[in-house]
Design a protein around this motif. Structure first.
Motif, PDB file in Angstrom:
ATOM      1  N   SER A  85     -15.318 -25.107  -6.634  1.00 58.07           N
ATOM      2  CA  SER A  85     -16.092 -26.368  -6.586  1.00 58.07           C
ATOM      3  C   SER A  85     -15.885 -27.069  -5.247  1.00 58.07           C
ATOM      4  CB  SER A  85     -15.678 -27.294  -7.728  1.00 58.07           C
ATOM      5  OG  SER A  85     -16.203 -26.810  -8.947  1.00 58.07           O
ATOM      6  N   THR A 131     -18.842 -28.268  -2.657  1.00 57.87           N
ATOM      7  CA  THR A 131     -19.029 -29.616  -2.093  1.00 57.87           C
ATOM      8  C   THR A 131     -18.958 -29.592  -0.579  1.00 57.87           C
ATOM      9  OG1 THR A 131     -16.677 -30.103  -2.374  1.00 57.87           O
ATOM     10  CG2 THR A 131     -18.154 -30.822  -4.135  1.00 57.87           C
ATOM     11  N   MET A 151     -20.616 -33.016   1.366  1.00 58.47           N
ATOM     12  CA  MET A 151     -20.048 -34.225   0.760  1.00 58.47           C
ATOM     13  C   MET A 151     -18.515 -34.185   0.709  1.00 58.47           C
ATOM     14  SD  MET A 151     -21.240 -33.676  -3.211  1.00 58.47           S
ATOM     15  CE  MET A 151     -22.918 -33.186  -2.911  1.00 58.47           C
ATOM     16  N   ARG A 180     -27.522 -34.449   3.311  1.00 60.95           N
ATOM     17  CA  ARG A 180     -27.544 -34.152   1.871  1.00 60.95           C
ATOM     18  C   ARG A 180     -28.947 -34.357   1.312  1.00 60.95           C
ATOM     19  NH1 ARG A 180     -22.462 -36.791   2.096  1.00 60.95           N
ATOM     20  NH2 ARG A 180     -23.270 -38.779   1.359  1.00 60.95           N
ATOM     21  N   TYR A 181     -29.590 -35.439   1.765  1.00 63.18           N
ATOM     22  CA  TYR A 181     -30.934 -35.707   1.266  1.00 63.18           C
ATOM     23  C   TYR A 181     -31.919 -34.609   1.693  1.00 63.18           C
ATOM     24  CZ  TYR A 181     -35.529 -37.598   0.705  1.00 63.18           C
ATOM     25  OH  TYR A 181     -36.842 -37.713   0.355  1.00 63.18           O
ATOM     26  N   PHE A 214     -28.627 -30.983  -5.787  1.00 62.09           N
ATOM     27  CA  PHE A 214     -27.383 -30.711  -6.499  1.00 62.09           C
ATOM     28  C   PHE A 214     -27.595 -30.794  -8.008  1.00 62.09           C
ATOM     29  CE2 PHE A 214     -22.985 -30.206  -6.892  1.00 62.09           C
ATOM     30  CZ  PHE A 214     -22.416 -30.036  -5.650  1.00 62.09           C
ATOM     31  N   PHE A 239     -25.346 -31.028 -11.275  1.00 63.24           N
ATOM     32  CA  PHE A 239     -23.944 -31.293 -11.598  1.00 63.24           C
ATOM     33  C   PHE A 239     -23.571 -30.694 -12.949  1.00 63.24           C
ATOM     34  CE2 PHE A 239     -25.634 -34.608  -8.944  1.00 63.24           C
ATOM     35  CZ  PHE A 239     -24.684 -34.719  -7.947  1.00 63.24           C
ATOM     36  N   GLN A 253     -21.912 -32.086 -15.322  1.00 66.56           N
ATOM     37  CA  GLN A 253     -22.215 -33.039 -16.407  1.00 66.56           C
ATOM     38  C   GLN A 253     -23.679 -33.476 -16.378  1.00 66.56           C
ATOM     39  OE1 GLN A 253     -19.763 -34.044 -18.509  1.00 66.56           O
ATOM     40  NE2 GLN A 253     -18.122 -32.960 -17.468  1.00 66.56           N
ATOM     41  N   GLN A 263     -25.296 -35.468 -15.047  1.00 69.29           N
ATOM     42  CA  GLN A 263     -25.345 -36.804 -14.443  1.00 69.29           C
ATOM     43  C   GLN A 263     -26.749 -37.405 -14.487  1.00 69.29           C
ATOM     44  OE1 GLN A 263     -22.689 -38.076 -14.115  1.00 69.29           O
ATOM     45  NE2 GLN A 263     -21.136 -36.855 -13.092  1.00 69.29           N
ATOM     46  N   ALA A 308     -34.016 -39.286  -7.015  1.00 68.38           N
ATOM     47  CA  ALA A 308     -33.708 -38.478  -5.833  1.00 68.38           C
ATOM     48  C   ALA A 308     -34.682 -38.753  -4.688  1.00 68.38           C
ATOM     49  CB  ALA A 308     -33.747 -36.997  -6.192  1.00 68.38           C
ATOM     50  N   ARG A 322     -34.574 -32.806 -10.661  1.00 71.09           N
ATOM     51  CA  ARG A 322     -34.110 -33.842  -9.733  1.00 71.09           C
ATOM     52  C   ARG A 322     -33.567 -33.215  -8.448  1.00 71.09           C
ATOM     53  NH1 ARG A 322     -29.413 -37.348 -12.013  1.00 71.09           N
ATOM     54  NH2 ARG A 322     -28.325 -35.409 -11.582  1.00 71.09           N
ATOM     55  N   ASP A 358     -23.187 -26.821  -9.916  1.00 76.27           N
ATOM     56  CA  ASP A 358     -21.771 -26.769 -10.262  1.00 76.27           C
ATOM     57  C   ASP A 358     -21.649 -26.540 -11.772  1.00 76.27           C
ATOM     58  OD1 ASP A 358     -19.026 -26.959 -10.151  1.00 76.27           O
ATOM     59  OD2 ASP A 358     -19.020 -29.149 -10.261  1.00 76.27           O
ATOM     60  N   LEU A 382     -23.197 -40.273  -7.651  1.00 73.42           N
ATOM     61  CA  LEU A 382     -24.454 -39.530  -7.764  1.00 73.42           C
ATOM     62  C   LEU A 382     -25.433 -39.973  -6.672  1.00 73.42           C
ATOM     63  CD1 LEU A 382     -26.512 -37.713  -9.331  1.00 73.42           C
ATOM     64  CD2 LEU A 382     -27.081 -39.753 -10.648  1.00 73.42           C
ATOM     65  N   ALA A 430     -24.322 -38.527  -3.521  1.00 69.47           N
ATOM     66  CA  ALA A 430     -24.567 -37.086  -3.473  1.00 69.47           C
ATOM     67  C   ALA A 430     -26.046 -36.793  -3.249  1.00 69.47           C
ATOM     68  CB  ALA A 430     -24.089 -36.434  -4.761  1.00 69.47           C
ATOM     69  N   LEU A 431     -26.901 -37.685  -3.765  1.00 72.29           N
ATOM     70  CA  LEU A 431     -28.352 -37.501  -3.596  1.00 72.29           C
ATOM     71  C   LEU A 431     -28.813 -37.845  -2.184  1.00 72.29           C
ATOM     72  CD1 LEU A 431     -29.761 -38.966  -6.953  1.00 72.29           C
ATOM     73  CD2 LEU A 431     -29.667 -36.565  -6.266  1.00 72.29           C
ATOM     74  N   GLY A 432     -27.887 -38.335  -1.357  1.00 72.78           N
ATOM     75  CA  GLY A 432     -28.229 -38.622   0.023  1.00 72.78           C
ATOM     76  C   GLY A 432     -28.426 -40.092   0.341  1.00 72.78           C
ATOM     77  N   PHE A 433     -28.070 -40.966  -0.629  1.00 73.64           N
ATOM     78  CA  PHE A 433     -28.141 -42.405  -0.338  1.00 73.64           C
ATOM     79  C   PHE A 433     -27.103 -42.718   0.735  1.00 73.64           C
ATOM     80  CE2 PHE A 433     -30.299 -44.608  -4.109  1.00 73.64           C
ATOM     81  CZ  PHE A 433     -30.983 -43.460  -4.483  1.00 73.64           C
ATOM     82  N   PRO A 483     -19.018 -39.077  -2.582  1.00 78.85           N
ATOM     83  CA  PRO A 483     -20.058 -38.400  -3.376  1.00 78.85           C
ATOM     84  C   PRO A 483     -19.490 -37.362  -4.351  1.00 78.85           C
ATOM     85  CG  PRO A 483     -20.244 -37.850  -1.033  1.00 78.85           C
ATOM     86  CD  PRO A 483     -19.248 -38.942  -1.144  1.00 78.85           C
ATOM     87  N   THR A 484     -18.314 -36.832  -4.047  1.00 78.04           N
ATOM     88  CA  THR A 484     -17.753 -35.802  -4.946  1.00 78.04           C
ATOM     89  C   THR A 484     -17.348 -36.383  -6.299  1.00 78.04           C
ATOM     90  OG1 THR A 484     -15.575 -36.137  -3.986  1.00 78.04           O
ATOM     91  CG2 THR A 484     -16.876 -34.329  -3.099  1.00 78.04           C
ATOM     92  N   LEU A 503     -19.128 -35.205  -9.256  1.00 76.96           N
ATOM     93  CA  LEU A 503     -18.848 -33.890  -9.823  1.00 76.96           C
ATOM     94  C   LEU A 503     -17.798 -33.940 -10.921  1.00 76.96           C
ATOM     95  CD1 LEU A 503     -20.046 -33.110  -6.941  1.00 76.96           C
ATOM     96  CD2 LEU A 503     -18.792 -31.001  -7.278  1.00 76.96           C
TER      97      LEU A 503
END
Lengths: 253, 369
Positions: A45, A49, A54, A81-82, A87, A89, A91, A93, A107, A154, A166, B276, B279-282, B362-363, B366
């Motif tokens: 994991s 990342t 990230m 990342r955008y 991603f 996840f 869970q 999320q 997103a 998403r 993940d 989140l 991680a989405l790039g915000f 951002p992690t 996860l």
């Protein structure tokens, strides 16, 4: 497309250094479907990342599409990342108070696109993952497999070239987990680069390439055959054969 | 977030209620000052101190005294600030024998006098309505055994006592009040006036300037402003206003702490969600903006609710707790200030939580929740 050069990661756990990755070298070409497989705590994991921009490595370089990701400022890393990463996840999320459509739109929240265009794109991607007609349902009104598809939608909606997942089946029963894996495989079939973390050999069997990680090091790089998934042999990256990875009945349109 | 709205609303409500009640008290004092008694006295310039009324000396016939007359009274109404004058009450005073005793006779214009002296209460009988009607002070009526309906004779003129004033502890208790014109005849001082009490609408009026203006039109008169009592009351209310501001500041500070802790709690609770976003790039500033926008919306709602609750409390409590009779005004400036203040406090107190949120890794997204 993705190159990792001598990547190491050391976490500081209560003052004691914990090595998560040591000198990892890995290249993933555009359009590949790679499973990072290993037991819990092996560093897979962390590797995901780090690929996703990230989690900066303690040492080494990560080059994605010619960009040295961790030489960028934190804000430019967010932009990376955008633009490059979707991603999924473990869970999932999904925000429980947002509908499937709104979760997907999240997103695109920072995209400089007109809202009507964003909404059109979200509808389109939800239809693509087989959720047409369920756009306005809350996650709690969807099955586990459908929730997984929303999470994939998403990750895809901003048309990022790399999809990172993940343990996408980690919280799902086998049948719905397989539906999500079929979806990832279909997407890969359409040219999407997919990197997936899993500790499940059957899930890994859906990938076209399996990278085995143990104690922070790559110990194997194989092309899976379902019947050999539990006994991997170290093989060079060769022409991967596309094999159906499950008997899941529900195929994604 | 509900807690935050309630917390802010309570803070704003307290401040608004305090401010509104103080404002109403100030208005109340203003109304009472306008209603209560004279704040300018006009007396002839004199060298003798033979007669006095209410502690204010009036002239005696023994010396060379400049007198006031009815045309002088009319002239008071011609000053520049005449619009600020609510009552002009001329009086003629004189010592007269009544039932074998010297008594102070006061000629007044009853209509003006009763407007000026709102504390006067006709205890027995009724208010005078005719030229020959008289009002007796309480102690005078008691000592001479005068009752409403009795007739008295003053210097050969007959007056009918129609009412007896309730005792009020002032010199009024010993005076026989009759109509001004009748008193001028009885005292054989036609057109003469001993003093003039003037009530000016005071809170907004320039009393000192009015004193000068009256002095200008009546050079033979001594004009005095009675500001002390007024100033004292205004100072008291002013102190109360400062107290309200101080208490409001404390309440707002507590409100800011409530916002700070609640927002920090909310950020901690929503770390995964924020992770989140990251991680989405915000970008960090996107996350910060989300937190501050939420804080602004919640604060504005808290401010608006607080204003309504505070005004509700002020309207309900002002007459009971602060004994205020004036209406508590719905002040748009106070409303804007309440919402604006809540907004500023809410956003400022959320800067640190927003910065914390922006720094969420951002992690975090996860990790399993």
């Amino acid at each position: 497309m993705i190159e990792l050069h001598n990547v190491s990661k050391v976490y500081n756990s209560g003052g004691a250094p914990v090595v998560a990755l040591r000198n990892v070298n890995l290249t993933i070409a555009e359009g590949e479907f790679v499973a990072l497989m290993g037991p819990s705590g092996s560093g897979k994991s962390t590797l995901l990342t780090i690929i996703g921009g990230m989690n900066s490595p303690t040492a080494g370089r990560v080059i994605v599409d010619g960009i040295d990701v961790y030489s960028l400022s934190p804000e430019r890393q967010a932009d990376f990342r955008y633009e490059y990463v979707g991603f999924v996840f473990q869970q999932l999320q999904l925000l429980p108070y947002l509908t499937a459509l709104e979760n997907v739109l999240l997103a695109l929240a920072i995209a400089p696109t007109p809202r009507t265009e964003k909404i059109a794109r979200a509808y389109e991607i939800l239809a693509q993952v087989g959720l047409k007609g369920k756009e306005h349902r809350l996650p709690s009104q969807l099955s586990g497999g459908e929730q997984g598809r929303v999470a994939v939608a998403r990750a895809l909606v901003n048309r990022a070239p790399i999809l990172l997942a993940d343990e996408p089946t980690g919280n799902l029963d086998r049948a719905t987990g397989m539906q999500v894996l079929e979806l990832l495989r279909d997407l890969n079939g359409a040219g999407q680069t997919v990197v997936m973390v899993t500790h499940d050999p059957q899930a890994a069997a859906c990938a076209r390439r399996v990278v085995h990680i143990l104690d922070g090091q790559i110990v194997g790089d194989t092309v899976p055959a379902p019947e050999h998934a539990l006994a991997p042999a170290v093989l060079p990256i060769s022409q991967p054969a596309i094999e159906p990875c499950s008997n899941a009945t529900e195929r994604v349109q | 977030m509900v807690l935050l709205v309630v917390g802010l609303a309570i803070g704003v409500a307290t401040a608004v209620a305090l401010m509104a009640i103080t404002e109403a008290m100030q208005a109340d004092v203003a109304v009472k000052m306008d209603e209560y008694g004279a704040n300018i006295l006009v007396v002839p310039k004199a060298n003798d101190l033979a007669l006095s009324y209410g502690g204010i000396t009036v002239g005696s016939a023994a010396y060379d005294v400049a007198t006031l007359s009815m045309p002088d009274v009319e002239r008071i109404g011609t000053i520049k600030n005449a619009a600020n004058i609510s009552v002009v009450a001329p009086k003629l005073l004189g010592a007269v024998p009544l039932m074998g005793r010297p008594v102070l006779l006061a000629g007044v214009r009853f209509a003006d006098e009763l407007r000026l002296k709102r504390w006067w209460r006709v205890e027995q009988g009724m208010e005078p309505s005719e030229a020959a009607d008289a009002l007796a002070g309480a102690r005078l009526a008691q000592s001479l055994a005068i009752q409403p309906g009795d007739e008295v004779e003053v210097n050969g003129r007959r007056f009918r006592v129609v009412g007896v004033l309730a005792e009020n502890g002032s010199q009024d208790d010993d005076i026989l009040f009759v109509d001004l014109s009748a008193a001028q005849l009885a005292l054989d001082k036609p057109d003469a006036v001993s003093l003039v009490e003037v009530a000016a609408l005071c809170t907004a009026c320039p009393v000192e300037e009015m004193v000068e203006q009256i002095s200008h039109v009546l050079p033979q008169a001594r004009v005095t402003a009675l500001r002390q009592a007024v100033t004292l009351r205004m100072e008291t209310v002013g102190q109360l206003g400062r107290f309200a501001v101080a208490v409001s500041a404390v309440v707002i500070a507590i409100g800011a702490l409530v916002v700070l802790t609640t927002m920090l709690g909310a950020v901690a609770e929503r770390r995964q969600e924020i992770g989140l976003f990251r991680a989405l790039g915000f970008r960090q500033r996107h996350v910060g903006r989300i937190i501050l926008t939420e804080a602004a919306l919640v604060s504005a709602a808290g401010g608006a609710l607080g204003y309504l609750a505070g005004m509700g409390a002020a309207v309900t409590l002002a007459p009971r707790v602060a004994n205020v009779t004036a209406r508590v005004p719905w002040d748009p400036v106070l409303a804007a200030a309440a919402v604006g203040c809540a907004l500023v406090v809410g956003v400022l107190a959320s800067l640190y939580p927003a910065a914390q949120a922006a720094r969420v890794d951002p992690t975090v997204a996860l990790r399993s929740s």
